[in-house]
Design a protein around this motif. Sequence first.
Motif, mmCIF file in Angstrom:
data_model
loop_
_atom_site.group_PDB
_atom_site.id
_atom_site.type_symbol
_atom_site.label_atom_id
_atom_site.label_comp_id
_atom_site.label_asym_id
_atom_site.label_seq_id
_atom_site.Cartn_x
_atom_site.Cartn_y
_atom_site.Cartn_z
ATOM 1 N N ARG A 91 0.868 -1.177 0.000
ATOM 2 C CA ARG A 91 0.000 0.000 0.000
ATOM 3 C C ARG A 91 0.903 1.225 0.000
ATOM 4 N NH1 ARG A 91 -4.357 -1.770 4.382
ATOM 5 N NH2 ARG A 91 -4.073 0.357 5.033
ATOM 6 N N SER A 92 0.321 2.406 -0.133
ATOM 7 C CA SER A 92 1.172 3.588 -0.232
ATOM 8 C C SER A 92 2.049 3.706 1.016
ATOM 9 C CB SER A 92 0.319 4.835 -0.393
ATOM 10 O OG SER A 92 -0.614 4.857 0.645
ATOM 11 N N LYS A 93 3.217 4.286 0.831
ATOM 12 C CA LYS A 93 4.218 4.316 1.894
ATOM 13 C C LYS A 93 3.708 5.051 3.119
ATOM 14 C CE LYS A 93 8.738 3.544 -0.095
ATOM 15 N NZ LYS A 93 8.998 2.348 0.673
ATOM 16 N N LEU A 94 3.942 4.445 4.281
ATOM 17 C CA LEU A 94 3.486 5.070 5.527
ATOM 18 C C LEU A 94 4.519 6.045 6.065
ATOM 19 C CD1 LEU A 94 2.079 1.888 7.314
ATOM 20 C CD2 LEU A 94 0.731 3.789 6.428
ATOM 21 N N GLY A 95 5.796 5.847 5.652
ATOM 22 C CA GLY A 95 6.852 6.721 6.170
ATOM 23 C C GLY A 95 7.362 6.276 7.533
ATOM 24 N N PHE A 96 7.147 5.017 7.870
ATOM 25 C CA PHE A 96 7.671 4.492 9.133
ATOM 26 C C PHE A 96 8.557 3.282 8.823
ATOM 27 C CE2 PHE A 96 4.069 6.868 10.570
ATOM 28 C CZ PHE A 96 4.441 7.331 11.830
ATOM 29 N N ARG A 97 9.619 3.170 9.633
ATOM 30 C CA ARG A 97 10.551 2.054 9.409
ATOM 31 C C ARG A 97 10.448 1.049 10.551
ATOM 32 N NH1 ARG A 97 14.648 1.076 6.172
ATOM 33 N NH2 ARG A 97 14.492 3.163 5.305
ATOM 34 N N VAL A 98 10.351 -0.231 10.167
ATOM 35 C CA VAL A 98 10.348 -1.298 11.167
ATOM 36 C C VAL A 98 11.546 -2.209 10.908
ATOM 37 C CG1 VAL A 98 8.740 -2.724 9.781
ATOM 38 C CG2 VAL A 98 8.998 -3.193 12.215
ATOM 39 N N ALA A 99 12.235 -2.588 11.987
ATOM 40 C CA ALA A 99 13.301 -3.589 11.881
ATOM 41 C C ALA A 99 12.766 -4.875 12.491
ATOM 42 C CB ALA A 99 14.549 -3.126 12.629
ATOM 43 N N VAL A 100 12.909 -5.969 11.761
ATOM 44 C CA VAL A 100 12.371 -7.257 12.241
ATOM 45 C C VAL A 100 13.506 -8.268 12.321
ATOM 46 C CG1 VAL A 100 10.622 -9.043 11.880
ATOM 47 C CG2 VAL A 100 10.232 -6.744 10.959
ATOM 48 N N THR A 101 13.568 -8.970 13.426
ATOM 49 C CA THR A 101 14.616 -9.978 13.604
ATOM 50 C C THR A 101 14.164 -11.009 14.625
ATOM 51 O OG1 THR A 101 16.925 -10.339 14.261
ATOM 52 C CG2 THR A 101 15.727 -8.678 15.496
ATOM 53 N N SER A 102 14.869 -12.132 14.673
ATOM 54 C CA SER A 102 14.668 -12.966 15.853
ATOM 55 C C SER A 102 15.799 -12.638 16.828
ATOM 56 C CB SER A 102 14.611 -14.454 15.503
ATOM 57 O OG SER A 102 15.826 -14.900 14.996
ATOM 58 N N VAL A 103 15.512 -12.899 18.088
ATOM 59 C CA VAL A 103 16.416 -12.473 19.155
ATOM 60 C C VAL A 103 17.746 -13.225 19.060
ATOM 61 C CG1 VAL A 103 15.534 -14.189 20.810
ATOM 62 C CG2 VAL A 103 16.494 -12.038 21.651
ATOM 63 N N GLU A 104 18.761 -12.610 19.594
ATOM 64 C CA GLU A 104 20.085 -13.252 19.597
ATOM 65 C C GLU A 104 19.990 -14.664 20.183
ATOM 66 O OE1 GLU A 104 23.053 -10.923 21.564
ATOM 67 O OE2 GLU A 104 24.616 -12.421 21.255
ATOM 68 N N GLY A 105 20.565 -15.625 19.492
ATOM 69 C CA GLY A 105 20.576 -17.007 19.982
ATOM 70 C C GLY A 105 19.442 -17.849 19.423
ATOM 71 N N PRO A 107 17.518 -19.384 16.301
ATOM 72 C CA PRO A 107 17.689 -19.596 14.859
ATOM 73 C C PRO A 107 16.376 -19.580 14.084
ATOM 74 C CG PRO A 107 17.719 -21.703 15.972
ATOM 75 C CD PRO A 107 17.535 -20.667 17.037
ATOM 76 N N HIS A 108 15.246 -19.524 14.777
ATOM 77 C CA HIS A 108 13.956 -19.559 14.062
ATOM 78 C C HIS A 108 13.667 -18.183 13.472
ATOM 79 C CE1 HIS A 108 13.661 -22.706 17.192
ATOM 80 N NE2 HIS A 108 13.083 -23.386 16.234
ATOM 81 N N PHE A 109 13.463 -18.128 12.174
ATOM 82 C CA PHE A 109 13.167 -16.803 11.614
ATOM 83 C C PHE A 109 11.980 -16.793 10.653
ATOM 84 C CE2 PHE A 109 16.238 -18.340 8.420
ATOM 85 C CZ PHE A 109 15.577 -18.026 7.247
ATOM 86 N N ILE A 110 11.316 -17.917 10.479
ATOM 87 C CA ILE A 110 10.223 -17.932 9.498
ATOM 88 C C ILE A 110 9.069 -17.037 9.959
ATOM 89 C CG2 ILE A 110 8.529 -19.382 8.322
ATOM 90 C CD1 ILE A 110 10.624 -21.599 8.368
ATOM 91 N N GLY A 111 8.729 -17.143 11.248
ATOM 92 C CA GLY A 111 7.666 -16.275 11.782
ATOM 93 C C GLY A 111 8.049 -14.814 11.608
ATOM 94 N N ALA A 112 9.300 -14.493 11.938
ATOM 95 C CA ALA A 112 9.763 -13.098 11.809
ATOM 96 C C ALA A 112 9.701 -12.651 10.351
ATOM 97 C CB ALA A 112 11.188 -12.978 12.349
ATOM 98 N N ARG A 113 10.076 -13.538 9.432
ATOM 99 C CA ARG A 113 10.052 -13.190 8.002
ATOM 100 C C ARG A 113 8.608 -12.900 7.562
ATOM 101 N NH1 ARG A 113 12.867 -10.924 3.967
ATOM 102 N NH2 ARG A 113 10.941 -9.764 4.046
ATOM 103 N N MET A 114 7.682 -13.692 8.082
ATOM 104 C CA MET A 114 6.277 -13.466 7.719
ATOM 105 C C MET A 114 5.779 -12.135 8.283
ATOM 106 S SD MET A 114 4.434 -17.153 7.993
ATOM 107 C CE MET A 114 4.828 -18.462 6.833
ATOM 108 N N VAL A 115 6.168 -11.850 9.527
ATOM 109 C CA VAL A 115 5.797 -10.565 10.125
ATOM 110 C C VAL A 115 6.340 -9.434 9.249
ATOM 111 C CG1 VAL A 115 6.259 -9.037 12.092
ATOM 112 C CG2 VAL A 115 5.615 -11.413 12.502
ATOM 113 N N ALA A 116 7.598 -9.572 8.832
ATOM 114 C CA ALA A 116 8.213 -8.540 7.984
ATOM 115 C C ALA A 116 7.421 -8.385 6.685
ATOM 116 C CB ALA A 116 9.672 -8.925 7.683
ATOM 117 N N ASP A 117 6.981 -9.482 6.121
ATOM 118 C CA ASP A 117 6.235 -9.415 4.855
ATOM 119 C C ASP A 117 4.887 -8.713 5.040
ATOM 120 O OD1 ASP A 117 8.342 -10.691 3.736
ATOM 121 O OD2 ASP A 117 7.381 -12.651 3.587
ATOM 122 N N PHE A 118 4.256 -8.958 6.182
ATOM 123 C CA PHE A 118 2.975 -8.276 6.442
ATOM 124 C C PHE A 118 3.198 -6.767 6.586
ATOM 125 C CE2 PHE A 118 -0.889 -10.972 7.644
ATOM 126 C CZ PHE A 118 -0.525 -12.000 6.794
#
Length: 297
Positions: A91-105, A107-118
């Motif tokens: 959708r049109s740009k909101l002008g806000f930046r989000v950083a998405v990651t899984s916490v240090e230690g 290794p699971h990142f699929i949920g985080a990747r999906m959150v990032a995609d949303f």
Amino acid sequence: MTEPDNSLWRLKQRYLDAVLNGEAIQGELIVEEGLKQGFGMFDIYLSILIPTQIDVGQAWHDGKVGVAQEHLATEITLEQMNRLRSQIVPRSKLGFRVAVTSVEGDPHFIGARMVADFFLSDGWDVDFLGASTPGPDLVELVRRRNVDLVAISTTTADCLPRLEWTVGSLATLANPPKILLGGNAAASMVNLAVDIGADGIALNLQDAVLEGRRLVGIANEPVSLSDHLKSLGRKVQEIRRDLGWNQQQLADSADLDRTYISAVEHGKQNLTLGAVVKLADALGVELVQLLSKSDRR
Ligand code: B12
């Protein structure tokens, strides 16, 4: 429970078989079939890829599939996510930046990747950092890139001390971001966000974006007609499934055509008020339940 004409459910079962058999091309064809049937990326994430990952995890946990088989299945799904992501029209740009990651230690990142995609599809600028970003490096990146929201995924409980350290350190920045938590370990601890000083917690993909918007102060943006129709379609489908009905049964009960029901459930039908009333009556719910903005019932 009966799963009558539920085509997404059937696609998911076939997709699960495909990935467990390591059939990447078959997996891709099934996702393609879902898209051709009019399901969007989110339907495919929510109703095919996530339940498949959970079933694969269960099969692994029960000793029915080995680690290599699980890795293969997971890689096939990551490949499909990459493909679906390339089709996102934000959708049109909101002008806000989000950083998405899984916490240090962690290794699971699929949920985080999906959150990032949303978030991406919602119009955010997204920095996806992958799995296990070291806390100090995350803090430095957030400072340098003026990140508004940090979304951290935590799946295993043994990473919670590092999560707490990271949240505490982010809060000391001169321009501190809002911090949103999620993932299995975070979700199982109701007061976690409050306890460690984060701003919010969300349990699923839709709520992640809603909560993210609320935290940075853009929660009340008007919702587009297309989003209203998709939300209404999801609710109709969910309630119909709870009743154990197929689309034909709902069509008969509401005195509407089955193809009409199908279009409604895919968010492709701009309904008349009369049709919404018929659907609410047939499903045995209040009109407002179908029309409210929240996805929760
Ligand atoms: C694939 C997988 C792996 C892969 C990860 C690959 C990758 N690239 O991510 C690998 C092989 C690396 C792995 C490793 C391990 N895993 Co593992 N893994 C899984 C599996 C099968 C699927 C995970 C997944 O993709 N789920 C699908 C996603 C979409 O779901 P999700 O992450 O929960 O995300 C959803 C929500 O939580 C939320 N969400 C997620 N993140 C965020 C973030 C924010 C900000 C928000 C708002 C929301 C949100 O949105 C998502 C959509 O609803 C699960 C089984 C399962 N039931 O999930 C086990 C599972 C998570 N793993 C588990 C375990 C125990 C491990 C290991 C410790 C095993 C071991 N003995 O070595 C190791 C970790 C080692 C370590 N260093 O810590 C357990 C965790 C149990 C627990 N709670 O502690 C599970 C549940 C399996 C089980 N039943 O025992 N794993």
